[in-house]
Write a protein that holds these residues in place. Structure first.
Motif, PDB file in Angstrom:
ATOM      1  N   ALA A   1     -21.723 -32.196  -0.541  1.00  0.00           N
ATOM      2  CA  ALA A   1     -21.153 -33.150   0.411  1.00  0.00           C
ATOM      3  C   ALA A   1     -21.956 -34.438   0.418  1.00  0.00           C
ATOM      4  N   LEU A   2     -21.278 -35.552   0.632  1.00  0.00           N
ATOM      5  CA  LEU A   2     -21.922 -36.846   0.791  1.00  0.00           C
ATOM      6  C   LEU A   2     -21.973 -37.185   2.280  1.00  0.00           C
ATOM      7  N   PRO A   3     -23.127 -37.556   2.783  1.00  0.00           N
ATOM      8  CA  PRO A   3     -23.263 -37.808   4.219  1.00  0.00           C
ATOM      9  C   PRO A   3     -22.220 -38.802   4.736  1.00  0.00           C
ATOM     10  N   GLY A   4     -21.542 -38.418   5.797  1.00  0.00           N
ATOM     11  CA  GLY A   4     -20.564 -39.287   6.421  1.00  0.00           C
ATOM     12  C   GLY A   4     -19.213 -39.318   5.738  1.00  0.00           C
ATOM     13  N   LYS A   5     -19.048 -38.526   4.668  1.00  0.00           N
ATOM     14  CA  LYS A   5     -17.797 -38.531   3.924  1.00  0.00           C
ATOM     15  C   LYS A   5     -17.029 -37.224   4.151  1.00  0.00           C
ATOM     16  N   ARG A   6     -15.725 -37.343   4.231  1.00  0.00           N
ATOM     17  CA  ARG A   6     -14.868 -36.165   4.250  1.00  0.00           C
ATOM     18  C   ARG A   6     -14.939 -35.477   2.887  1.00  0.00           C
ATOM     19  N   ARG A   7     -14.914 -34.141   2.876  1.00  0.00           N
ATOM     20  CA  ARG A   7     -15.074 -33.395   1.618  1.00  0.00           C
ATOM     21  C   ARG A   7     -13.767 -33.281   0.836  1.00  0.00           C
ATOM     22  N   ASN A   8     -13.918 -33.262  -0.486  1.00  0.00           N
ATOM     23  CA  ASN A   8     -12.809 -32.906  -1.369  1.00  0.00           C
ATOM     24  C   ASN A   8     -12.551 -31.411  -1.307  1.00  0.00           C
ATOM     25  N   ARG A   9     -11.511 -30.969  -2.019  1.00  0.00           N
ATOM     26  CA  ARG A   9     -11.261 -29.552  -2.239  1.00  0.00           C
ATOM     27  C   ARG A   9     -11.379 -29.271  -3.733  1.00  0.00           C
ATOM     28  N   TYR A  10     -12.280 -28.369  -4.079  1.00  0.00           N
ATOM     29  CA  TYR A  10     -12.474 -27.962  -5.470  1.00  0.00           C
ATOM     30  C   TYR A  10     -12.175 -26.472  -5.597  1.00  0.00           C
TER      31      TYR A  10
ATOM     32  N   SER B   1      -8.634 -34.961  -3.660  1.00  0.00           N
ATOM     33  CA  SER B   1      -9.301 -35.924  -2.786  1.00  0.00           C
ATOM     34  C   SER B   1      -8.270 -36.554  -1.861  1.00  0.00           C
ATOM     35  N   ASP B   2      -8.527 -36.473  -0.565  1.00  0.00           N
ATOM     36  CA  ASP B   2      -7.625 -37.018   0.449  1.00  0.00           C
ATOM     37  C   ASP B   2      -8.461 -37.871   1.401  1.00  0.00           C
ATOM     38  N   HIS B   3      -8.551 -39.171   1.116  1.00  0.00           N
ATOM     39  CA  HIS B   3      -9.427 -40.057   1.897  1.00  0.00           C
ATOM     40  C   HIS B   3     -10.850 -39.488   1.897  1.00  0.00           C
ATOM     41  N   SER B   4     -11.288 -38.935   0.776  1.00  0.00           N
ATOM     42  CA  SER B   4     -12.525 -38.146   0.776  1.00  0.00           C
ATOM     43  C   SER B   4     -13.331 -38.350  -0.508  1.00  0.00           C
ATOM     44  N   ALA B   5     -14.563 -37.837  -0.482  1.00  0.00           N
ATOM     45  CA  ALA B   5     -15.450 -37.909  -1.645  1.00  0.00           C
ATOM     46  C   ALA B   5     -16.525 -36.843  -1.528  1.00  0.00           C
TER      47      ALA B   5
ATOM     48  N   ASP C   1     -13.501 -46.448  -6.020  1.00  0.00           N
ATOM     49  CA  ASP C   1     -12.993 -45.082  -6.173  1.00  0.00           C
ATOM     50  C   ASP C   1     -12.558 -44.879  -7.616  1.00  0.00           C
ATOM     51  N   ALA C   2     -12.518 -43.625  -8.050  1.00  0.00           N
ATOM     52  CA  ALA C   2     -12.048 -43.308  -9.396  1.00  0.00           C
ATOM     53  C   ALA C   2     -11.345 -41.959  -9.370  1.00  0.00           C
ATOM     54  N   VAL C   3     -10.229 -41.861 -10.092  1.00  0.00           N
ATOM     55  CA  VAL C   3      -9.481 -40.607 -10.117  1.00  0.00           C
ATOM     56  C   VAL C   3     -10.209 -39.532 -10.908  1.00  0.00           C
TER      57      VAL C   3
ATOM     58  N   SER D   1     -28.854 -33.144 -14.278  1.00  0.00           N
ATOM     59  CA  SER D   1     -27.662 -32.715 -13.533  1.00  0.00           C
ATOM     60  C   SER D   1     -26.397 -33.222 -14.212  1.00  0.00           C
ATOM     61  N   VAL D   2     -25.297 -32.528 -13.918  1.00  0.00           N
ATOM     62  CA  VAL D   2     -23.971 -32.984 -14.320  1.00  0.00           C
ATOM     63  C   VAL D   2     -23.030 -32.716 -13.151  1.00  0.00           C
ATOM     64  N   ALA D   3     -22.048 -33.579 -12.977  1.00  0.00           N
ATOM     65  CA  ALA D   3     -21.112 -33.403 -11.861  1.00  0.00           C
ATOM     66  C   ALA D   3     -19.746 -33.954 -12.234  1.00  0.00           C
ATOM     67  N   PHE D   4     -18.729 -33.399 -11.586  1.00  0.00           N
ATOM     68  CA  PHE D   4     -17.385 -33.963 -11.606  1.00  0.00           C
ATOM     69  C   PHE D   4     -17.122 -34.567 -10.232  1.00  0.00           C
ATOM     70  N   MET D   5     -16.370 -35.657 -10.203  1.00  0.00           N
ATOM     71  CA  MET D   5     -15.999 -36.203  -8.906  1.00  0.00           C
ATOM     72  C   MET D   5     -14.708 -37.014  -9.011  1.00  0.00           C
ATOM     73  N   THR D   6     -13.791 -36.720  -8.124  1.00  0.00           N
ATOM     74  CA  THR D   6     -12.605 -37.533  -7.873  1.00  0.00           C
ATOM     75  C   THR D   6     -12.733 -38.027  -6.446  1.00  0.00           C
ATOM     76  N   ASP D   7     -12.672 -39.347  -6.227  1.00  0.00           N
ATOM     77  CA  ASP D   7     -12.900 -39.848  -4.875  1.00  0.00           C
ATOM     78  C   ASP D   7     -11.867 -40.895  -4.493  1.00  0.00           C
ATOM     79  N   SER D   8     -11.525 -40.905  -3.209  1.00  0.00           N
ATOM     80  CA  SER D   8     -10.498 -41.812  -2.691  1.00  0.00           C
ATOM     81  C   SER D   8     -10.855 -42.335  -1.307  1.00  0.00           C
ATOM     82  N   ASP D   9     -12.129 -42.247  -0.938  1.00  0.00           N
ATOM     83  CA  ASP D   9     -12.533 -42.590   0.432  1.00  0.00           C
ATOM     84  C   ASP D   9     -12.480 -44.092   0.712  1.00  0.00           C
ATOM     85  N   ASN D  10     -12.812 -44.917  -0.278  1.00  0.00           N
ATOM     86  CA  ASN D  10     -12.847 -46.359  -0.040  1.00  0.00           C
ATOM     87  C   ASN D  10     -11.450 -46.978   0.031  1.00  0.00           C
ATOM     88  N   THR D  11     -10.545 -46.501  -0.813  1.00  0.00           N
ATOM     89  CA  THR D  11      -9.178 -47.043  -0.813  1.00  0.00           C
ATOM     90  C   THR D  11      -8.253 -46.300   0.140  1.00  0.00           C
TER      91      THR D  11
END
Length: 231
Positions: free
Chosen positions: A39-48, A63-67, A106-108, A207-217
């Motif tokens: 989780a990123l502080p202050g951000k709504r979580r994605n669903r993985y 990602s729904d308004h989340s990251a 944000d990036a898909v 480290s390696v990570a995947f991320m789809t985020d839509s919180d800023n837009t």
């Protein structure tokens, strides 16, 4: 006292940019390969979740308004950082997203690699950002973070410096809508890409990570990530 506000705001923005590279400790995960949601502080979580997508084992990211990140710790010495293969399948683009603009960053789809290094070489401002990020998340960001991204309109192979921290650089692997709705397979030489992005040889890969985020837009996105392998 007001003369210190611009610097404080800059530090906060820089620390925020680093939060995609480090995150608050996750709850224990039973995934056999050591993947966790972070989780990123202050951000709504994605669903993985683990799924099969068109015959391929994959992680689905919604990602729904989340990251948040789907991340795994690594310990690969710098001398062994070489080719990596991964794939993504993207459902649709985010209107107005732009990874070069902090307000629309944000990036898909992102595949994110964190590298160690000599933190004494960092500028005083960057060290202050790192210290603030550590206070917020409980861990120090990687010395350098290389992201591969699917962008809305940036040119292919563009190298984009994160608008909030120059310790994060992005390389555009897919752009626009022409390749949506299908698996996109990529093979990259991490050390060469790191040198192109940062102008120096990489340190250990941590480290390696995947991320789809839509919180800023304030949008919604769904993507799938296939198996990742190192050569």
């Amino acid at each position: 006292m007001s003369e210190h506000l611009p610097r404080r705001q800059a530090l906060l923005l820089g620390a925020a940019g680093l939060l995609s590279a480090c995150a608050s400790p996750p709850p224990p995960s039973a995934h056999p390969e050591g993947w966790h949601e972070f989780a990123l502080p202050g951000k709504r979580r994605n669903r993985y979740r683990s799924v099969v997508k068109e015959g391929r084992t994959a992680f689905e990211a919604v990602s729904d308004h989340s990251a948040s990140l789907w991340r795994r710790r690594l310990s690969i010495p710098a001398a062994r950082v070489g080719p990596v293969s991964f794939s993504w399948w993207v459902e649709g683009l985010l209107a107005e997203s732009d990874v070069s603009d902090s307000a629309r960053e944000d990036a898909v789809a992102r595949v994110i690699f964190g590298f160690d290094g000599d933190h004494r070489r960092l500028s005083a401002a960057t060290r202050a950002q790192f210290e603030l990020a550590e206070l917020l998340t409980g861990e120090t960001p990687p010395y350098a973070t290389l992201m591969y991204v699917w962008e809305r309109r940036a040119p292919l192979e563009a190298v984009i410096t994160n608008p909030r921290s120059d310790r994060i650089r992005k390389i555009v692997l897919d752009t626009g809508a022409s390749q949506l709705g299908r698996w996109r397979d990529h093979r990259r030489h991490l050390a060469q890409d790191f040198e192109r992005a940062f102008g120096e040889a990489p340190g250990d890969l941590v480290s390696v990570a995947f991320m789809t985020d839509s919180d800023n837009t304030r949008g919604r996105a769904r993507s799938w990530y296939g198996p990742l392998s190192f050569s």
